[in-house]
Design a protein around this motif. Structure first.
Motif, PDB file in Angstrom:
ATOM      1  N   ALA A   1       0.843  -1.204   0.000  1.00 15.57           N
ATOM      2  CA  ALA A   1       0.000   0.000   0.000  1.00 15.57           C
ATOM      3  C   ALA A   1       0.873   1.248   0.000  1.00 15.57           C
ATOM      4  CB  ALA A   1      -0.910  -0.003   1.217  1.00 15.57           C
ATOM      5  N   LYS A   2       0.532   2.209  -0.845  1.00 18.98           N
ATOM      6  CA  LYS A   2       1.339   3.423  -0.964  1.00 18.98           C
ATOM      7  C   LYS A   2       0.590   4.700  -0.581  1.00 18.98           C
ATOM      8  CE  LYS A   2       4.990   1.298  -2.562  1.00 18.98           C
ATOM      9  NZ  LYS A   2       6.186   1.163  -1.699  1.00 18.98           N
ATOM     10  N   SER A   3      -0.714   4.711  -0.736  1.00 19.10           N
ATOM     11  CA  SER A   3      -1.457   5.945  -0.479  1.00 19.10           C
ATOM     12  C   SER A   3      -2.580   5.690   0.522  1.00 19.10           C
ATOM     13  CB  SER A   3      -2.024   6.514  -1.781  1.00 19.10           C
ATOM     14  OG  SER A   3      -2.836   5.555  -2.442  1.00 19.10           O
ATOM     15  N   TRP A   4      -2.848   6.723   1.337  1.00 23.81           N
ATOM     16  CA  TRP A   4      -3.767   6.581   2.460  1.00 23.81           C
ATOM     17  C   TRP A   4      -4.740   7.741   2.526  1.00 23.81           C
ATOM     18  CZ3 TRP A   4      -3.120   2.627   6.290  1.00 23.81           C
ATOM     19  CH2 TRP A   4      -2.021   1.786   6.045  1.00 23.81           C
ATOM     20  N   PHE A   5      -5.968   7.437   2.978  1.00 21.89           N
ATOM     21  CA  PHE A   5      -6.975   8.450   3.262  1.00 21.89           C
ATOM     22  C   PHE A   5      -7.553   8.126   4.638  1.00 21.89           C
ATOM     23  CE2 PHE A   5     -10.964  10.646   3.393  1.00 21.89           C
ATOM     24  CZ  PHE A   5     -10.836  11.736   2.536  1.00 21.89           C
ATOM     25  N   PHE A   6      -7.649   9.139   5.527  1.00 22.47           N
ATOM     26  CA  PHE A   6      -8.105   8.912   6.895  1.00 22.47           C
ATOM     27  C   PHE A   6      -9.520   9.451   7.096  1.00 22.47           C
ATOM     28  CE2 PHE A   6      -3.543   8.682   7.306  1.00 22.47           C
ATOM     29  CZ  PHE A   6      -3.371   7.626   8.185  1.00 22.47           C
ATOM     30  N   VAL A   7     -10.366   8.614   7.704  1.00 22.69           N
ATOM     31  CA  VAL A   7     -11.681   9.017   8.177  1.00 22.69           C
ATOM     32  C   VAL A   7     -11.614   8.916   9.700  1.00 22.69           C
ATOM     33  CG1 VAL A   7     -14.153   8.529   8.177  1.00 22.69           C
ATOM     34  CG2 VAL A   7     -12.805   8.150   6.095  1.00 22.69           C
ATOM     35  N   SER A   8     -11.578  10.075  10.360  1.00 20.94           N
ATOM     36  CA  SER A   8     -11.251  10.107  11.791  1.00 20.94           C
ATOM     37  C   SER A   8     -12.350  10.768  12.616  1.00 20.94           C
ATOM     38  CB  SER A   8      -9.941  10.894  12.016  1.00 20.94           C
ATOM     39  OG  SER A   8      -8.889  10.370  11.240  1.00 20.94           O
ATOM     40  N   ALA A   9     -12.578  10.209  13.799  1.00 14.80           N
ATOM     41  CA  ALA A   9     -13.501  10.832  14.739  1.00 14.80           C
ATOM     42  C   ALA A   9     -12.911  12.150  15.229  1.00 14.80           C
ATOM     43  CB  ALA A   9     -13.756   9.897  15.918  1.00 14.80           C
ATOM     44  N   ASP A  10     -13.756  13.165  15.338  1.00 11.74           N
ATOM     45  CA  ASP A  10     -13.285  14.501  15.679  1.00 11.74           C
ATOM     46  C   ASP A  10     -13.220  14.701  17.202  1.00 11.74           C
ATOM     47  OD1 ASP A  10     -12.391  17.058  15.407  1.00 11.74           O
ATOM     48  OD2 ASP A  10     -14.334  17.916  14.823  1.00 11.74           O
ATOM     49  N   TYR A  11     -12.375  13.891  17.847  1.00 15.51           N
ATOM     50  CA  TYR A  11     -12.052  14.064  19.271  1.00 15.51           C
ATOM     51  C   TYR A  11     -10.693  13.429  19.513  1.00 15.51           C
ATOM     52  CZ  TYR A  11     -13.696   9.235  20.206  1.00 15.51           C
ATOM     53  OH  TYR A  11     -13.873   7.877  20.212  1.00 15.51           O
ATOM     54  N   SER A  12     -10.244  13.401  20.756  1.00 13.96           N
ATOM     55  CA  SER A  12      -8.847  13.084  21.048  1.00 13.96           C
ATOM     56  C   SER A  12      -8.399  11.719  20.535  1.00 13.96           C
ATOM     57  CB  SER A  12      -8.576  13.187  22.554  1.00 13.96           C
ATOM     58  OG  SER A  12      -9.444  12.326  23.272  1.00 13.96           O
ATOM     59  N   LEU A  13      -9.240  10.689  20.674  1.00 17.53           N
ATOM     60  CA  LEU A  13      -8.832   9.353  20.225  1.00 17.53           C
ATOM     61  C   LEU A  13      -8.573   9.339  18.730  1.00 17.53           C
ATOM     62  CD1 LEU A  13      -8.409   6.304  20.714  1.00 17.53           C
ATOM     63  CD2 LEU A  13     -10.851   6.008  20.285  1.00 17.53           C
ATOM     64  N   GLY A  14      -9.500   9.891  17.948  1.00 18.15           N
ATOM     65  CA  GLY A  14      -9.318   9.918  16.500  1.00 18.15           C
ATOM     66  C   GLY A  14      -8.095  10.708  16.093  1.00 18.15           C
ATOM     67  N   ALA A  15      -7.886  11.857  16.761  1.00 20.68           N
ATOM     68  CA  ALA A  15      -6.733  12.701  16.438  1.00 20.68           C
ATOM     69  C   ALA A  15      -5.426  11.978  16.740  1.00 20.68           C
ATOM     70  CB  ALA A  15      -6.810  14.003  17.225  1.00 20.68           C
TER      71      ALA A  15
ATOM     72  N   ILE B   1      -8.160   3.085   2.994  1.00 19.40           N
ATOM     73  CA  ILE B   1      -8.979   4.012   3.776  1.00 19.40           C
ATOM     74  C   ILE B   1      -8.880   3.562   5.226  1.00 19.40           C
ATOM     75  CG2 ILE B   1     -11.288   4.916   4.211  1.00 19.40           C
ATOM     76  CD1 ILE B   1     -11.925   4.226   1.250  1.00 19.40           C
ATOM     77  N   ALA B   2      -8.309   4.418   6.083  1.00 22.25           N
ATOM     78  CA  ALA B   2      -8.078   4.073   7.481  1.00 22.25           C
ATOM     79  C   ALA B   2      -9.150   4.715   8.351  1.00 22.25           C
ATOM     80  CB  ALA B   2      -6.697   4.532   7.919  1.00 22.25           C
ATOM     81  N   LEU B   3      -9.794   3.906   9.177  1.00 26.47           N
ATOM     82  CA  LEU B   3     -10.839   4.386  10.075  1.00 26.47           C
ATOM     83  C   LEU B   3     -10.243   4.621  11.457  1.00 26.47           C
ATOM     84  CD1 LEU B   3     -13.720   1.930   9.059  1.00 26.47           C
ATOM     85  CD2 LEU B   3     -13.273   4.244   8.182  1.00 26.47           C
ATOM     86  N   ALA B   4     -10.115   5.886  11.814  1.00 24.77           N
ATOM     87  CA  ALA B   4      -9.568   6.257  13.122  1.00 24.77           C
ATOM     88  C   ALA B   4     -10.718   6.626  14.052  1.00 24.77           C
ATOM     89  CB  ALA B   4      -8.577   7.411  12.991  1.00 24.77           C
ATOM     90  N   ASP B   5     -11.552   5.636  14.337  1.00 24.44           N
ATOM     91  CA  ASP B   5     -12.680   5.829  15.242  1.00 24.44           C
ATOM     92  C   ASP B   5     -12.975   4.506  15.924  1.00 24.44           C
ATOM     93  OD1 ASP B   5     -13.800   4.446  13.117  1.00 24.44           O
ATOM     94  OD2 ASP B   5     -14.979   6.131  12.393  1.00 24.44           O
ATOM     95  N   ALA B   6     -13.978   4.486  16.790  1.00 28.63           N
ATOM     96  CA  ALA B   6     -14.222   3.287  17.588  1.00 28.63           C
ATOM     97  C   ALA B   6     -15.698   3.151  17.902  1.00 28.63           C
ATOM     98  CB  ALA B   6     -13.407   3.343  18.887  1.00 28.63           C
ATOM     99  N   GLY B   7     -16.058   1.969  18.433  1.00 23.05           N
ATOM    100  CA  GLY B   7     -17.413   1.730  18.896  1.00 23.05           C
ATOM    101  C   GLY B   7     -18.441   1.843  17.793  1.00 23.05           C
ATOM    102  N   GLY B   8     -19.551   2.519  18.089  1.00 29.97           N
ATOM    103  CA  GLY B   8     -20.640   2.637  17.140  1.00 29.97           C
ATOM    104  C   GLY B   8     -20.238   3.366  15.864  1.00 29.97           C
TER     105      GLY B   8
END
Length: 408
Positions: A171-185, A229-236
């Motif tokens: 894998a060479k290229s990445w896109f982040f979908v992150s929760a907008d709070y401390s864990l995601g950041a 596509i990296a998911l930087a979130d958790a739970g629901g």
């Protein structure tokens, strides 16, 4: 004032003082000879209940039973509390346990804010905190403690370990979908170091917590043509994102990676929705004969598949009890030092070592979630892609910022 003087003159004051002394002596005797209590402070009813919860209590009790129920000639007792994902409630329970109920160590705490509060309390009280459920790497960074051990995983290992291992697969290229709070950041910030491995972050988007509709975020990620596509979130949020990514057909052309994923999440999603997802974990029940043997016992007791938090809680309790026996004391700093001295070896960890900053270093693993057709039996969810050496998965100690670490 006169009544107090008459009490003293009548000898009643002396009797009262004697009675108070006897109560104090009796309480001290109970503390010294009664059960050694370990407190599992967890989420019993909310988003982390399946990952920790009652399963952590069962895992802790399994370790006590396997240790034959006693250490230093005293019985071992597990107590449990629900922190409700609130730092003030978790702190109140921790203080009550340590100050009034003779609890010697606190475990689990699958919420970073609660865990940081508990670590501060146990540091002050010189009692053990075995963080088997918390994620934040600050527990071995600026908030590290002489009596704090971060056992199972952390945000650095989950993000860095996953991105490094996937990068090695091409894998060479990445896109982040992150929760907008401390864990995601925090997860996104650590993962962005793919630049140093020849990768490139070509986009990112943040979503509010508890987002029901991920369509706009996933369409941006899909349009980017990023390899991953990296998911930087958790739970629901994580579960909703994965479900909707499947509905949009994202995984047909791009890899989907979860940066903090538990097998309980996959069980809840189902393989039809989660198939193809890539993730890292400190434990998988079906990894080898030893993990299968322990997990079979856990499943018989709970009817649920064990998470890495459950396995880590068992391992932390067992190692703690071994350290008590070896140190021949319950003194918190002495037991913590002995835990760092002894190697960690169990069904989950091979030749693990607890560093001065409190980080247990062990191998992590990169997995791909199987398709329904690939799964052959109950809980057959993961295909192993790579083992990630512990020294590579976890943050270098010299970069931790922990004040306990000697400067070179």
């Amino acid at each position: 004032m006169k009544a107090w003087v008459r009490l003293a003159r009548s000898g009643a004051y002396k009797s009262f003082g004697l009675a108070l002394t006897l109560v104090t002596v009796a309480t001290s005797a109970i503390a010294q000879n009664g059960p050694i209590r370990l407190g599992v402070l967890t989420d019993m009813s909310s988003l982390y209940a399946d990952n920790g919860g009652q399963g952590s209590v069962v895992a802790a009790q399994m370790a006590v039973d396997d240790f034959k129920g006693k250490v230093l000639g005293r019985p071992i007792e597990i107590v449990a509390g629900d922190h409700q994902n609130k730092a003030d409630i978790g702190s109140a329970i921790a203080r009550r346990w340590l100050e009034n109920e003779n609890v010697e160590a606190i475990l689990d705490v699958p919420n970073s804010a609660v865990a940081l509060a508990v670590q501060g309390i146990t540091r002050d009280k010189k009692k053990l905190f075995l963080a088997t459920g918390a994620a934040t790497s600050r527990l071995t960074g600026d908030e590290c403690s002489p009596t704090g051990i971060h056992w199972t995983y952390d945000t650095y290992a989950l993000s860095q370990g996953t991105t490094k291992a996937i990068s090695r697969l091409g894998a060479k290229s990445w896109f982040f979908v992150s929760a907008d709070y401390s864990l995601g950041a925090q997860l996104e910030a650590d993962s962005r170091k793919v630049d140093a491995m020849g990768g490139k972050v070509i986009g990112a988007v943040k979503h509010p917590i508890n987002t029901p509709d991920f369509s706009s975020f996933l369409l941006q990620a899909q349009a980017s043509k990023a390899d991953v596509i990296a998911l930087a979130d958790a739970g629901g949020d994580f579960i909703n994102a994965v479900k909707q990514a499947g509905e949009f057909g994202v995984t047909r052309g791009q890899k989907l990676a979860g940066l903090i994923v538990f097998i309980a999440d996959i069980h809840g999603l189902g393989l039809q929705s989660a198939q193809g997802l890539m993730l890292s974990s400190a434990f998988y029940w079906d990894l080898n004969d030893e993990t299968r043997a322990w997990s079979k016992r856990f499943i018989e007791k709970t009817k649920k598949v064990p998470t890495m938090i459950h396995a880590g809680t068992y391992g932390a309790v067992m190692h703690y009890l071994k350290a008590i026996a070896a140190a021949n004391t319950l003194d918190g700093p002495a037991v913590a030092a002995k835990m760092r001295e002894l190697p960690v070896n169990d069904f989950m960890t091979r030749n693990g070592k607890i560093r001065p900053d409190g980080r247990l270093v062990r191998d992590m693993y990169l997995f791909r979630v199987k398709s329904p057709e690939e799964s052959k039996y109950q809980f057959d969810y993961y295909q192993l892609l790579a083992a990630i050496p512990g020294d590579e998965a976890f943050r270098p100690m010299e970069d931790s910022g922990c004040p306990l670490v000697e400067k070179p």
